[in-house]
Design a protein around this motif. Structure first.
Motif, PDB file in Angstrom:
ATOM      1  N   LEU A  22     -33.978  -0.845 -43.566  1.00 21.13           N
ATOM      2  CA  LEU A  22     -32.556  -0.893 -43.903  1.00 21.13           C
ATOM      3  C   LEU A  22     -31.714  -0.947 -42.634  1.00 21.13           C
ATOM      4  O   LEU A  22     -30.799  -1.782 -42.514  1.00 21.13           O
ATOM      5  CB  LEU A  22     -32.155   0.300 -44.768  1.00 21.13           C
ATOM      6  N   LEU A  64     -31.219   3.392 -56.787  1.00 23.78           N
ATOM      7  CA  LEU A  64     -30.597   3.993 -55.601  1.00 23.78           C
ATOM      8  C   LEU A  64     -29.083   3.980 -55.733  1.00 23.78           C
ATOM      9  O   LEU A  64     -28.491   2.984 -56.134  1.00 23.78           O
ATOM     10  CB  LEU A  64     -30.977   3.219 -54.337  1.00 23.78           C
ATOM     11  N   PHE A  73     -27.409   6.724 -49.580  1.00 25.55           N
ATOM     12  CA  PHE A  73     -28.333   6.560 -48.463  1.00 25.55           C
ATOM     13  C   PHE A  73     -29.496   7.552 -48.504  1.00 25.55           C
ATOM     14  O   PHE A  73     -30.632   7.189 -48.227  1.00 25.55           O
ATOM     15  CB  PHE A  73     -27.604   6.749 -47.127  1.00 25.55           C
ATOM     16  N   LEU A 128     -26.550   1.441 -54.689  1.00 24.85           N
ATOM     17  CA  LEU A 128     -26.439   1.464 -53.236  1.00 24.85           C
ATOM     18  C   LEU A 128     -26.270   0.047 -52.709  1.00 24.85           C
ATOM     19  O   LEU A 128     -27.064  -0.843 -53.015  1.00 24.85           O
ATOM     20  CB  LEU A 128     -27.668   2.110 -52.602  1.00 24.85           C
ATOM     21  N   GLU A 135     -31.130   8.663 -50.749  1.00 18.84           N
ATOM     22  CA  GLU A 135     -32.128   8.351 -51.761  1.00 18.84           C
ATOM     23  C   GLU A 135     -33.098   7.233 -51.332  1.00 18.84           C
ATOM     24  O   GLU A 135     -34.096   6.988 -51.998  1.00 18.84           O
ATOM     25  CB  GLU A 135     -31.442   7.940 -53.064  1.00 18.84           C
ATOM     26  N   VAL A 136     -32.785   6.572 -50.227  1.00 14.09           N
ATOM     27  CA  VAL A 136     -33.679   5.516 -49.738  1.00 14.09           C
ATOM     28  C   VAL A 136     -34.987   6.175 -49.292  1.00 14.09           C
ATOM     29  O   VAL A 136     -34.974   7.085 -48.462  1.00 14.09           O
ATOM     30  CB  VAL A 136     -33.038   4.737 -48.564  1.00 14.09           C
ATOM     31  N   PRO A 139     -30.336  -2.881 -51.195  1.00 12.19           N
ATOM     32  CA  PRO A 139     -31.784  -2.643 -51.174  1.00 12.19           C
ATOM     33  C   PRO A 139     -32.391  -2.971 -52.539  1.00 12.19           C
ATOM     34  O   PRO A 139     -31.848  -2.573 -53.576  1.00 12.19           O
ATOM     35  CB  PRO A 139     -31.903  -1.146 -50.859  1.00 12.19           C
ATOM     36  N   HIS A 142     -38.685   3.112 -46.125  1.00 10.89           N
ATOM     37  CA  HIS A 142     -37.811   1.938 -46.146  1.00 10.89           C
ATOM     38  C   HIS A 142     -36.590   2.079 -45.232  1.00 10.89           C
ATOM     39  O   HIS A 142     -35.883   1.098 -45.000  1.00 10.89           O
ATOM     40  CB  HIS A 142     -37.341   1.643 -47.566  1.00 10.89           C
ATOM     41  N   ARG A 143     -36.330   3.267 -44.731  1.00  7.39           N
ATOM     42  CA  ARG A 143     -35.138   3.487 -43.902  1.00  7.39           C
ATOM     43  C   ARG A 143     -35.112   2.646 -42.630  1.00  7.39           C
ATOM     44  O   ARG A 143     -34.067   2.079 -42.297  1.00  7.39           O
ATOM     45  CB  ARG A 143     -34.987   4.969 -43.592  1.00  7.39           C
ATOM     46  N   LEU A 150     -36.180  -6.030 -47.222  1.00  4.63           N
ATOM     47  CA  LEU A 150     -35.788  -4.955 -48.137  1.00  4.63           C
ATOM     48  C   LEU A 150     -34.604  -5.326 -49.011  1.00  4.63           C
ATOM     49  O   LEU A 150     -34.588  -5.016 -50.191  1.00  4.63           O
ATOM     50  CB  LEU A 150     -35.451  -3.689 -47.335  1.00  4.63           C
ATOM     51  N   CYS A 151     -33.613  -5.965 -48.450  1.00  2.94           N
ATOM     52  CA  CYS A 151     -32.325  -6.138 -49.138  1.00  2.94           C
ATOM     53  C   CYS A 151     -32.075  -7.552 -49.626  1.00  2.94           C
ATOM     54  O   CYS A 151     -32.487  -8.521 -48.989  1.00  2.94           O
ATOM     55  CB  CYS A 151     -31.176  -5.767 -48.196  1.00  2.94           C
TER      56      CYS A 151
END
Length: 138
Positions: free
Chosen positions: A59, A45, A48, A91, A50-51, A40, A55-56, A22-23
């Motif tokens: 992260l 974004l 947090f 973010l 807004e993720v 991310p 995808h959380r 993801l990042c």
């Protein structure tokens, strides 16, 4: 993720370590602290919440992986994780290894003293270590 761009301020302050699922993982150019930044690779974004929910979990796993890499790098006494975003409106998550005898302990690292740039060889060794520890694609 094709329209993703890392904010210019982060690029000027950091070196790119590589990409996790993801990042994008960055290394802050301040040798006083092992300091990773996870960004991310999703455009737009800022915070947090807004993720996207799908995808959380990734992260969180990547924050854990970065924390473990930093812990192993210096045998950190404490790992600080923060996402402030007051100056950079993208973010990004700070993962900072702390020692009880570092120059900022026990306070936050922001605004303490003058940053010390990495020697290029040490920076490359640190990037290689973190990249391997996190299993990153460079």
């Amino acid at each position: 993720m094709s329209d993703f761009v890392v904010h210019n301020q982060l690029l000027s302050d950091c070196a790119i370590v590589g990409d996790a699922d993801l990042c994008r993982v960055l290394l802050m150019n301040d040798a006083r602290f092992p300091w990773l930044i996870l960004v991310p690779r999703i455009s737009g974004l800022r915070d947090f919440h807004e993720v996207p929910s799908e995808h959380r979990p990734s992260l969180f796993v990547e924050i854990e992986s970065a924390s473990n890499a930093v812990k192993e790098l210096i045998d950190a006494d404490k790992i600080n994780v923060a996402a402030l975003g007051n100056q950079v409106p993208q973010l990004h998550v700070h993962v900072i290894g702390r020692l009880t005898n570092d120059v900022a302990w026990p306070g936050p690292v922001w605004g303490v003293g003058t940053s010390v740039s990495y020697d290029s060889e040490v920076q490359q060794e640190t990037i290689a270590f973190v990249g391997a520890a996190m299993g990153l694609l460079s």
